[in-house]
Motif scaffolding. Sequence first.
Motif, PDB file in Angstrom:
ATOM      1  N   ASP A   1      -3.524   7.642   8.369  1.00 15.34           N
ATOM      2  CA  ASP A   1      -4.902   8.053   8.610  1.00 15.34           C
ATOM      3  C   ASP A   1      -5.831   6.844   8.503  1.00 15.34           C
ATOM      4  O   ASP A   1      -5.405   5.741   8.125  1.00 15.34           O
ATOM      5  N   ALA A   2      -7.096   7.044   8.828  1.00 16.32           N
ATOM      6  CA  ALA A   2      -8.049   5.933   8.879  1.00 16.32           C
ATOM      7  C   ALA A   2      -8.174   5.231   7.533  1.00 16.32           C
ATOM      8  O   ALA A   2      -8.286   3.999   7.465  1.00 16.32           O
TER       9      ALA A   2
ATOM     10  N   ALA B   1      -7.198  -4.286   4.496  1.00 17.27           N
ATOM     11  CA  ALA B   1      -7.848  -4.989   3.386  1.00 17.27           C
ATOM     12  C   ALA B   1      -6.864  -5.896   2.652  1.00 17.27           C
ATOM     13  O   ALA B   1      -7.259  -6.912   2.059  1.00 17.27           O
ATOM     14  N   THR B   2      -5.589  -5.537   2.692  1.00 17.21           N
ATOM     15  CA  THR B   2      -4.543  -6.376   2.108  1.00 17.21           C
ATOM     16  C   THR B   2      -4.091  -7.447   3.096  1.00 17.21           C
ATOM     17  O   THR B   2      -3.905  -8.614   2.728  1.00 17.21           O
ATOM     18  N   LEU B   3      -3.939  -7.049   4.334  1.00 15.14           N
ATOM     19  CA  LEU B   3      -3.389  -7.951   5.352  1.00 15.14           C
ATOM     20  C   LEU B   3      -4.328  -9.092   5.716  1.00 15.14           C
ATOM     21  O   LEU B   3      -3.912 -10.269   5.737  1.00 15.14           O
ATOM     22  N   ASP B   4      -5.576  -8.782   6.013  1.00 15.73           N
ATOM     23  CA  ASP B   4      -6.470  -9.798   6.586  1.00 15.73           C
ATOM     24  C   ASP B   4      -6.625 -11.032   5.698  1.00 15.73           C
ATOM     25  O   ASP B   4      -6.536 -12.162   6.202  1.00 15.73           O
TER      26      ASP B   4
ATOM     27  N   GLN C   1      -7.338   1.307   6.748  1.00 17.44           N
ATOM     28  CA  GLN C   1      -8.352   0.437   6.158  1.00 17.44           C
ATOM     29  C   GLN C   1      -7.801  -0.280   4.930  1.00 17.44           C
ATOM     30  O   GLN C   1      -8.053  -1.482   4.730  1.00 17.44           O
ATOM     31  N   ALA C   2      -7.027   0.420   4.107  1.00 19.09           N
ATOM     32  CA  ALA C   2      -6.442  -0.186   2.906  1.00 19.09           C
ATOM     33  C   ALA C   2      -5.420  -1.258   3.278  1.00 19.09           C
ATOM     34  O   ALA C   2      -5.377  -2.337   2.664  1.00 19.09           O
ATOM     35  N   VAL C   3      -4.591  -0.976   4.283  1.00 21.29           N
ATOM     36  CA  VAL C   3      -3.589  -1.954   4.722  1.00 21.29           C
ATOM     37  C   VAL C   3      -4.279  -3.200   5.267  1.00 21.29           C
ATOM     38  O   VAL C   3      -3.898  -4.334   4.954  1.00 21.29           O
TER      39      VAL C   3
ATOM     40  N   ASN D   1       0.815  -1.210   0.000  1.00 20.08           N
ATOM     41  CA  ASN D   1       0.000   0.000   0.000  1.00 20.08           C
ATOM     42  C   ASN D   1       0.854   1.268   0.000  1.00 20.08           C
ATOM     43  O   ASN D   1       0.388   2.344   0.371  1.00 20.08           O
ATOM     44  N   GLY D   2       2.108   1.112  -0.425  1.00 18.81           N
ATOM     45  CA  GLY D   2       2.978   2.263  -0.602  1.00 18.81           C
ATOM     46  C   GLY D   2       3.519   2.865   0.674  1.00 18.81           C
ATOM     47  O   GLY D   2       3.964   4.011   0.678  1.00 18.81           O
TER      48      GLY D   2
END
Length: 280
Positions: free
Chosen positions: A244-245, A253-256, A249-251, A173-174
Amino acid sequence: MPGINSAEEALRHWGAVAPAWDKYRDRLFEDVRSVSEWLIEQVHPQPGQTVLELTAGPGETGFLAAARLGSTGRLICSDFAPAMVAAARRGAGERGLDNVECRIIDAQQIDLPDGSVDGVLSRFGLMFVPEQERAIAEIRRVLRQGGRCAYATWGPPERNPWIFQVVLALLQNGVAPPGDAFAPGGIFSLSTPERNHALATAGDFPDVTVEELTGVMHFDSLDDHWTRLTAVAGPVAELVGSLDAGQIQAVRATLDPSLAPYERDGALELPWTAIVTRAS
């Protein structure tokens, strides 16, 4: 990959996460208790001896040694982060351990006389030391003739998905953790048997044994894993705290989804691999 490649960075990172280490101290200890027990067996504390624990964090590993040293022995429980030493002091007090001295000590410059301790312990700390050869030389200096050193470091990233998957999700996620994880001061800088054997040999230890230990970390849920890891994991904790939130959320969405292979009825069982070294 996460790394702490200067003393100033290390002090800031570990001082900041010390309250979380205090909060989660029991779980952080129990998930890798077998590593602590291995270290204690190798150092083999005896009543009346003096044992030094470096990079002690809240001190649980050293407390195992204190129980064997008896009233005439002494455990010097040390860390270079004052907040960690304060947490260890509280832990020793709660356990009624009156043979424990908690001190601020930098592993790269141990403030003890030559040949003053019978054993040295370090669990998951030496890889975060920027000047590792200086630290191992200092350990050799303070050990008495016949004294033993035992320390543990994390093994390769792909065999430690409990942290590796978090870092991958950040990178995808950069968001890049600071430092070089494979350079001295980085979490994987001592992740191979060869590197640890070379380090101990450079410290002029004639008898060196390096082994591998494995186990499983238990988390109640995906949220439990995220909350705990991002609270205690040094540079990762600081990095996540700056997001930030939407980024979090993006991280997530990749991790889980990447942790799905380790789910067991909603809980997580994440493997770990440690490299353990005995030098005498």
